[in-house]
Design a protein around this motif. Sequence first.
Motif, PDB file in Angstrom:
ATOM      1  N   ARG A 102      57.030  73.400  58.411  1.00  6.81           N
ATOM      2  CA  ARG A 102      57.839  72.808  59.461  1.00  6.81           C
ATOM      3  C   ARG A 102      57.404  71.210  58.770  1.00  6.81           C
ATOM      4  O   ARG A 102      56.237  70.824  58.219  1.00  6.81           O
ATOM      5  CB  ARG A 102      56.666  73.193  60.856  1.00  6.81           C
ATOM      6  CG  ARG A 102      57.460  74.398  60.638  1.00  6.81           C
ATOM      7  CD  ARG A 102      57.490  74.942  62.473  1.00  6.81           C
ATOM      8  NE  ARG A 102      57.471  75.779  62.859  1.00  6.81           N
ATOM      9  CZ  ARG A 102      58.675  76.635  63.226  1.00  6.81           C
ATOM     10  NH1 ARG A 102      59.857  75.756  62.714  1.00  6.81           N
ATOM     11  NH2 ARG A 102      58.925  77.806  63.712  1.00  6.81           N
ATOM     12  N   GLU A 134      60.290  67.000  54.939  1.00  4.80           N
ATOM     13  CA  GLU A 134      61.819  66.757  54.800  1.00  4.80           C
ATOM     14  C   GLU A 134      62.513  66.994  54.010  1.00  4.80           C
ATOM     15  O   GLU A 134      64.096  66.850  53.891  1.00  4.80           O
ATOM     16  CB  GLU A 134      61.756  65.060  55.007  1.00  4.80           C
ATOM     17  CG  GLU A 134      61.247  64.583  55.982  1.00  4.80           C
ATOM     18  CD  GLU A 134      61.066  62.919  56.334  1.00  4.80           C
ATOM     19  OE1 GLU A 134      61.617  62.617  55.139  1.00  4.80           O
ATOM     20  OE2 GLU A 134      60.977  62.414  56.871  1.00  4.80           O
ATOM     21  N   PRO A 151      63.412  71.473  54.067  1.00  4.38           N
ATOM     22  CA  PRO A 151      63.475  72.335  55.386  1.00  4.38           C
ATOM     23  C   PRO A 151      63.223  73.027  56.196  1.00  4.38           C
ATOM     24  O   PRO A 151      63.807  73.842  54.787  1.00  4.38           O
ATOM     25  CB  PRO A 151      64.872  71.500  55.721  1.00  4.38           C
ATOM     26  CG  PRO A 151      65.379  70.911  54.541  1.00  4.38           C
ATOM     27  CD  PRO A 151      64.531  71.463  53.365  1.00  4.38           C
TER      28      PRO A 151
END
Length: 294
Positions: free
Chosen positions: A247, A250, A253
């Motif tokens: 999590r 970027e 994902p």
Amino acid sequence: MRDFRWPPRPDGGPRTYGPGPSAPRNSRPTLPEPPTDIVQTPHGVRLERLIGGAGDPGTVFAHGLAGSIAATRPLGSAVLGRRIFFQFRGHGRSEAPPGPWDYADLARDLRAVADLSDATRAVGVSLGAAALSRLLTESPGRFTRVVFFLPIPVDEARGDALRDRVEALHATVEDGDLAAIAEVVSAELPPSVRNTPAGWGYLRQRVEQLSRDGLGAELAGLADAVPVPDTAALASVTAEALVIGARGDELHPVEAAERLAGLLPRATLHVYDRPGPVFTHRADLRERISGFLN
């Protein structure tokens, strides 16, 4: 104003000047890389390879974009049998044939190294996970067990984000500006890791490798390529799969890991609660991968 100077100190912290506390000093210098060989593939591209361990089974490790053999070796440290690491085209000492390239080309590189090394299992990281996904759509029974670590979306192009990253890295490498290379590479690190001994060790290793070996400009063409145009083909994969996401990452994902696990018929999904598990959950990650493969 305090700043850092490149290169970092051998003990892991940045070089600082002026008053103020210094960075942590408990990291070790990066170890010299073992010698590799160059293999001629059936499709005519010479690729750099490293084989460690001994016996069967054999596991091939596929690195991420602008990655290296050194970056994937920690993932295999507890894996039994032969461990086969290699550099995709445009990376390390591997050749960079004229472009454009797509994921079918990367899958061809991965297949060739696996075939030449008799590998029956595979680990793919980011870009390497995308290449592994593409290979499995063409040969769903090629491997018995596969690991996808921080996969990128398999059914969409990365677009400008990938293109900008490759072009920025290539430009700084061509200029030979080590500090600029470090600045671009540091974006791969979670903020909590960037000014730690582990983060500086990672930066040092990546900067040394990129400045020494360069990076194929043709990799920017992957920005418009889709790893798996027909995801329905993944339903035929026979290998047991472990998909690992994180999590807050970027570049990778967590939705991409969840979707890939849902497309594979025999997949187990594990999601870390924060980005950078190779730094934040190193022991657990190593044990998770080796436990699945062994």
